[in-house]
Write a protein that holds these residues in place. Structure first.
Motif, PDB file in Angstrom:
ATOM      1  N   LEU A  85      -1.701  -9.495  -3.094  1.00  0.00           N
ATOM      2  CA  LEU A  85      -0.124 -10.732  -3.400  1.00  0.00           C
ATOM      3  C   LEU A  85       0.348  -8.951  -2.294  1.00  0.00           C
ATOM      4  CD1 LEU A  85      -1.057 -11.548  -6.522  1.00  0.00           C
ATOM      5  CD2 LEU A  85      -0.891 -12.802  -4.496  1.00  0.00           C
ATOM      6  N   ILE A  86       0.441  -7.871  -3.061  1.00  0.00           N
ATOM      7  CA  ILE A  86       1.139  -6.941  -2.872  1.00  0.00           C
ATOM      8  C   ILE A  86       0.674  -5.726  -2.996  1.00  0.00           C
ATOM      9  CG2 ILE A  86       2.186  -6.875  -5.514  1.00  0.00           C
ATOM     10  CD1 ILE A  86       4.716  -6.234  -3.848  1.00  0.00           C
ATOM     11  N   TYR A  87       1.822  -4.483  -2.051  1.00  0.00           N
ATOM     12  CA  TYR A  87       0.553  -2.967  -2.384  1.00  0.00           C
ATOM     13  C   TYR A  87       1.832  -2.999  -1.915  1.00  0.00           C
ATOM     14  CZ  TYR A  87      -0.217   0.871   1.421  1.00  0.00           C
ATOM     15  OH  TYR A  87      -0.327   1.712   1.900  1.00  0.00           O
ATOM     16  N   PHE A  88       2.288  -1.507  -3.055  1.00  0.00           N
ATOM     17  CA  PHE A  88       2.836   0.090  -3.131  1.00  0.00           C
ATOM     18  C   PHE A  88       1.667   1.124  -2.859  1.00  0.00           C
ATOM     19  CE2 PHE A  88       5.695  -2.428  -6.256  1.00  0.00           C
ATOM     20  CZ  PHE A  88       5.585  -3.094  -6.687  1.00  0.00           C
ATOM     21  N   ASN A  89       3.430   1.638  -2.123  1.00  0.00           N
ATOM     22  CA  ASN A  89       3.245   2.853  -1.905  1.00  0.00           C
ATOM     23  C   ASN A  89       4.121   4.301  -2.433  1.00  0.00           C
ATOM     24  OD1 ASN A  89       0.822   5.345  -0.269  1.00  0.00           O
ATOM     25  ND2 ASN A  89       2.495   5.584   1.057  1.00  0.00           N
ATOM     26  N   ASN A  90       3.522   5.229  -3.243  1.00  0.00           N
ATOM     27  CA  ASN A  90       4.929   6.134  -3.489  1.00  0.00           C
ATOM     28  C   ASN A  90       5.936   5.499  -4.808  1.00  0.00           C
ATOM     29  OD1 ASN A  90       3.548   8.650  -2.776  1.00  0.00           O
ATOM     30  ND2 ASN A  90       3.760   8.209  -1.191  1.00  0.00           N
ATOM     31  N   ASN A  91       4.975   3.691  -5.047  1.00  0.00           N
ATOM     32  CA  ASN A  91       5.692   3.139  -5.928  1.00  0.00           C
ATOM     33  C   ASN A  91       6.696   2.130  -5.550  1.00  0.00           C
ATOM     34  OD1 ASN A  91       5.226   5.060  -7.820  1.00  0.00           O
ATOM     35  ND2 ASN A  91       7.199   5.965  -8.130  1.00  0.00           N
ATOM     36  N   VAL A  92       7.131   2.550  -3.989  1.00  0.00           N
ATOM     37  CA  VAL A  92       7.512   1.303  -2.953  1.00  0.00           C
ATOM     38  C   VAL A  92       6.557   0.432  -2.401  1.00  0.00           C
ATOM     39  CG1 VAL A  92       8.906   1.258  -1.273  1.00  0.00           C
ATOM     40  CG2 VAL A  92       9.041   3.703  -2.727  1.00  0.00           C
ATOM     41  N   PRO A  93       7.103  -0.730  -2.471  1.00  0.00           N
ATOM     42  CA  PRO A  93       6.922  -1.770  -2.162  1.00  0.00           C
ATOM     43  C   PRO A  93       5.930  -1.736  -0.404  1.00  0.00           C
ATOM     44  CG  PRO A  93       8.454  -2.498  -2.987  1.00  0.00           C
ATOM     45  CD  PRO A  93       8.634  -1.566  -2.961  1.00  0.00           C
ATOM     46  N   ILE A  94       5.194  -1.570   0.076  1.00  0.00           N
ATOM     47  CA  ILE A  94       4.931  -1.437   2.034  1.00  0.00           C
ATOM     48  C   ILE A  94       4.946  -3.076   2.027  1.00  0.00           C
ATOM     49  CG2 ILE A  94       3.411  -0.776   3.195  1.00  0.00           C
ATOM     50  CD1 ILE A  94       5.057   1.411   1.754  1.00  0.00           C
ATOM     51  N   CYS A 100     -16.549  -8.150   1.799  1.00  0.00           N
ATOM     52  CA  CYS A 100     -15.765  -7.045   2.984  1.00  0.00           C
ATOM     53  C   CYS A 100     -14.584  -7.727   3.193  1.00  0.00           C
ATOM     54  CB  CYS A 100     -16.614  -8.007   4.062  1.00  0.00           C
ATOM     55  SG  CYS A 100     -16.095  -7.267   6.042  1.00  0.00           S
ATOM     56  N   ALA A 101     -13.915  -6.714   3.259  1.00  0.00           N
ATOM     57  CA  ALA A 101     -12.441  -6.373   3.723  1.00  0.00           C
ATOM     58  C   ALA A 101     -12.158  -5.302   4.912  1.00  0.00           C
ATOM     59  CB  ALA A 101     -11.966  -5.977   2.257  1.00  0.00           C
ATOM     60  N   VAL A 102     -11.472  -6.617   5.411  1.00  0.00           N
ATOM     61  CA  VAL A 102     -10.719  -5.645   6.884  1.00  0.00           C
ATOM     62  C   VAL A 102      -9.161  -5.098   6.747  1.00  0.00           C
ATOM     63  CG1 VAL A 102     -10.763  -6.019   9.552  1.00  0.00           C
ATOM     64  CG2 VAL A 102     -12.447  -6.104   8.257  1.00  0.00           C
ATOM     65  N   ASP A 103      -9.506  -3.221   7.172  1.00  0.00           N
ATOM     66  CA  ASP A 103      -8.056  -3.469   6.717  1.00  0.00           C
ATOM     67  C   ASP A 103      -6.962  -2.904   8.550  1.00  0.00           C
ATOM     68  OD1 ASP A 103      -6.322   0.307   6.272  1.00  0.00           O
ATOM     69  OD2 ASP A 103      -5.784  -1.172   6.763  1.00  0.00           O
ATOM     70  N   TYR A 104      -5.912  -4.233   8.563  1.00  0.00           N
ATOM     71  CA  TYR A 104      -6.029  -4.639   9.221  1.00  0.00           C
ATOM     72  C   TYR A 104      -4.070  -3.752   9.958  1.00  0.00           C
ATOM     73  CZ  TYR A 104      -8.756  -8.564  11.280  1.00  0.00           C
ATOM     74  OH  TYR A 104      -9.498  -8.849  11.301  1.00  0.00           O
ATOM     75  N   GLY A 105      -4.347  -1.988   9.585  1.00  0.00           N
ATOM     76  CA  GLY A 105      -3.281  -0.792   9.194  1.00  0.00           C
ATOM     77  C   GLY A 105      -2.161  -2.274   8.848  1.00  0.00           C
ATOM     78  N   ASN A 106      -2.605  -1.761   7.110  1.00  0.00           N
ATOM     79  CA  ASN A 106      -1.963  -1.886   5.940  1.00  0.00           C
ATOM     80  C   ASN A 106      -1.511  -3.337   6.038  1.00  0.00           C
ATOM     81  OD1 ASN A 106      -0.943   1.085   5.454  1.00  0.00           O
ATOM     82  ND2 ASN A 106       0.838   0.150   6.279  1.00  0.00           N
ATOM     83  N   LYS A 107      -2.974  -3.904   5.610  1.00  0.00           N
ATOM     84  CA  LYS A 107      -3.083  -5.592   5.744  1.00  0.00           C
ATOM     85  C   LYS A 107      -4.682  -5.242   5.321  1.00  0.00           C
ATOM     86  CE  LYS A 107      -1.492 -10.052   5.193  1.00  0.00           C
ATOM     87  NZ  LYS A 107      -0.316  -9.697   4.529  1.00  0.00           N
ATOM     88  N   LEU A 108      -4.734  -6.095   3.827  1.00  0.00           N
ATOM     89  CA  LEU A 108      -6.158  -5.825   4.065  1.00  0.00           C
ATOM     90  C   LEU A 108      -6.347  -7.394   4.022  1.00  0.00           C
ATOM     91  CD1 LEU A 108      -7.507  -3.690   1.083  1.00  0.00           C
ATOM     92  CD2 LEU A 108      -8.127  -3.682   3.413  1.00  0.00           C
ATOM     93  N   VAL A 109      -7.228  -8.069   4.592  1.00  0.00           N
ATOM     94  CA  VAL A 109      -8.283  -8.964   4.756  1.00  0.00           C
ATOM     95  C   VAL A 109      -9.788  -9.355   4.635  1.00  0.00           C
ATOM     96  CG1 VAL A 109      -8.568 -11.445   5.870  1.00  0.00           C
ATOM     97  CG2 VAL A 109      -6.424  -9.508   6.535  1.00  0.00           C
TER      98      VAL A 109
END
Lengths: 114, 107
Positions: free
Chosen positions: A46-55, B87-96
């Motif tokens: 759904l969402i991913y944060f890095n160092n408290n910031v939504p990436i 299996c989860a693939v990291d497309y550069g900060n995007k996990l699928v």
């Protein structure tokens, strides 16, 4: 460390109500992830944060969903208003460094919207 | 389109058998994760790899970047290995995520 802690473990609510899910990541981890799992769609980020910031919040389904991370030790996922199709298991995970690092998952919150 | 395909969808094995679960992806990736989800629902990260091979106990994960393919192997399988493997693939900060493989090991 106690691991990633999520609360509540189960939530049953009625359509239209506000739901708030909580997550405490592992101390020292810089990244936090919110996932949703359903039978139909499997696991989704759904969402991913890095160092408290939504990436990356491209996985947030719509405006009814919002997530915050006010500090390094706490995050919330809010659904307002909730709908029956939001029923799912919501997982929180944390890692030391982004999507390319091992993630540690919480036990999940099972949400049922009636 | 970034896709992740897992096979098989379901797998039943006899205790002691060697098991292989496959994961294919469509474009270049940063890393690939293998996750295990037990019947109780908890998710555990087994491996994160970007090249080569990793081993942990009876589990081995390999990845072939050129062929865009990864495999998870379980040697001397045991009923406690019964779980869903994702299996989860990291497309550069995007996990699928793949759809998962449901493994059942019978004694």
């Amino acid at each position: 460390d106690a691991g990633v802690i999520q609360s509540p473990r189960h939530e049953v609510t009625e359509m239209g109500q506000e739901v708030t899910l909580r997550c405490k990541p592992i101390s020292g981890h810089n990244s936090l992830f919110w996932y949703r799992q359903t039978m139909m769609r499997g696991l989704e980020l759904l969402i991913y944060f890095n160092n408290n910031v939504p990436i990356d919040d491209s996985g947030m389904p719509e405006d009814r969903f919002s997530a915050k991370m006010p500090n390094a030790s706490f995050s919330t996922l809010k659904i307002q208003p909730s709908e029956p199709r939001d029923s799912a298991v919501y997982f929180c995970a944390s890692s030391r460094g982004g999507t390319g690092d091992i993630q540690y998952f919480g036990a999940g919150t099972r949400l049922s919207v009636l | 389109k970034n896709e992740v395909e897992q096979s098989p969808q379901n797998l039943t094995a006899q205790e002691g058998e060697f098991i292989t679960i496959n994961c294919s992806y469509s474009v270049g990736i940063s890393a690939l994760h293998w996750l295990q989800q037990h019947p109780g629902g908890g998710i555990v990260s087994l491996f994160m790899l970007s090249s080569g091979k990793k081993k942990h106990g009876r589990l081995i994960a390999t990845i072939n970047i050129q062929e865009k393919h990864s495999s998870l192997h379980i040697t001397a399988s045991h009923p406690r290995d019964s779980a869903v493997y994702i299996c989860a693939v990291d497309y550069g900060n995007k996990l699928v995520f793949g759809a998962g493989t449901i493994l059942r090991v019978k004694s």
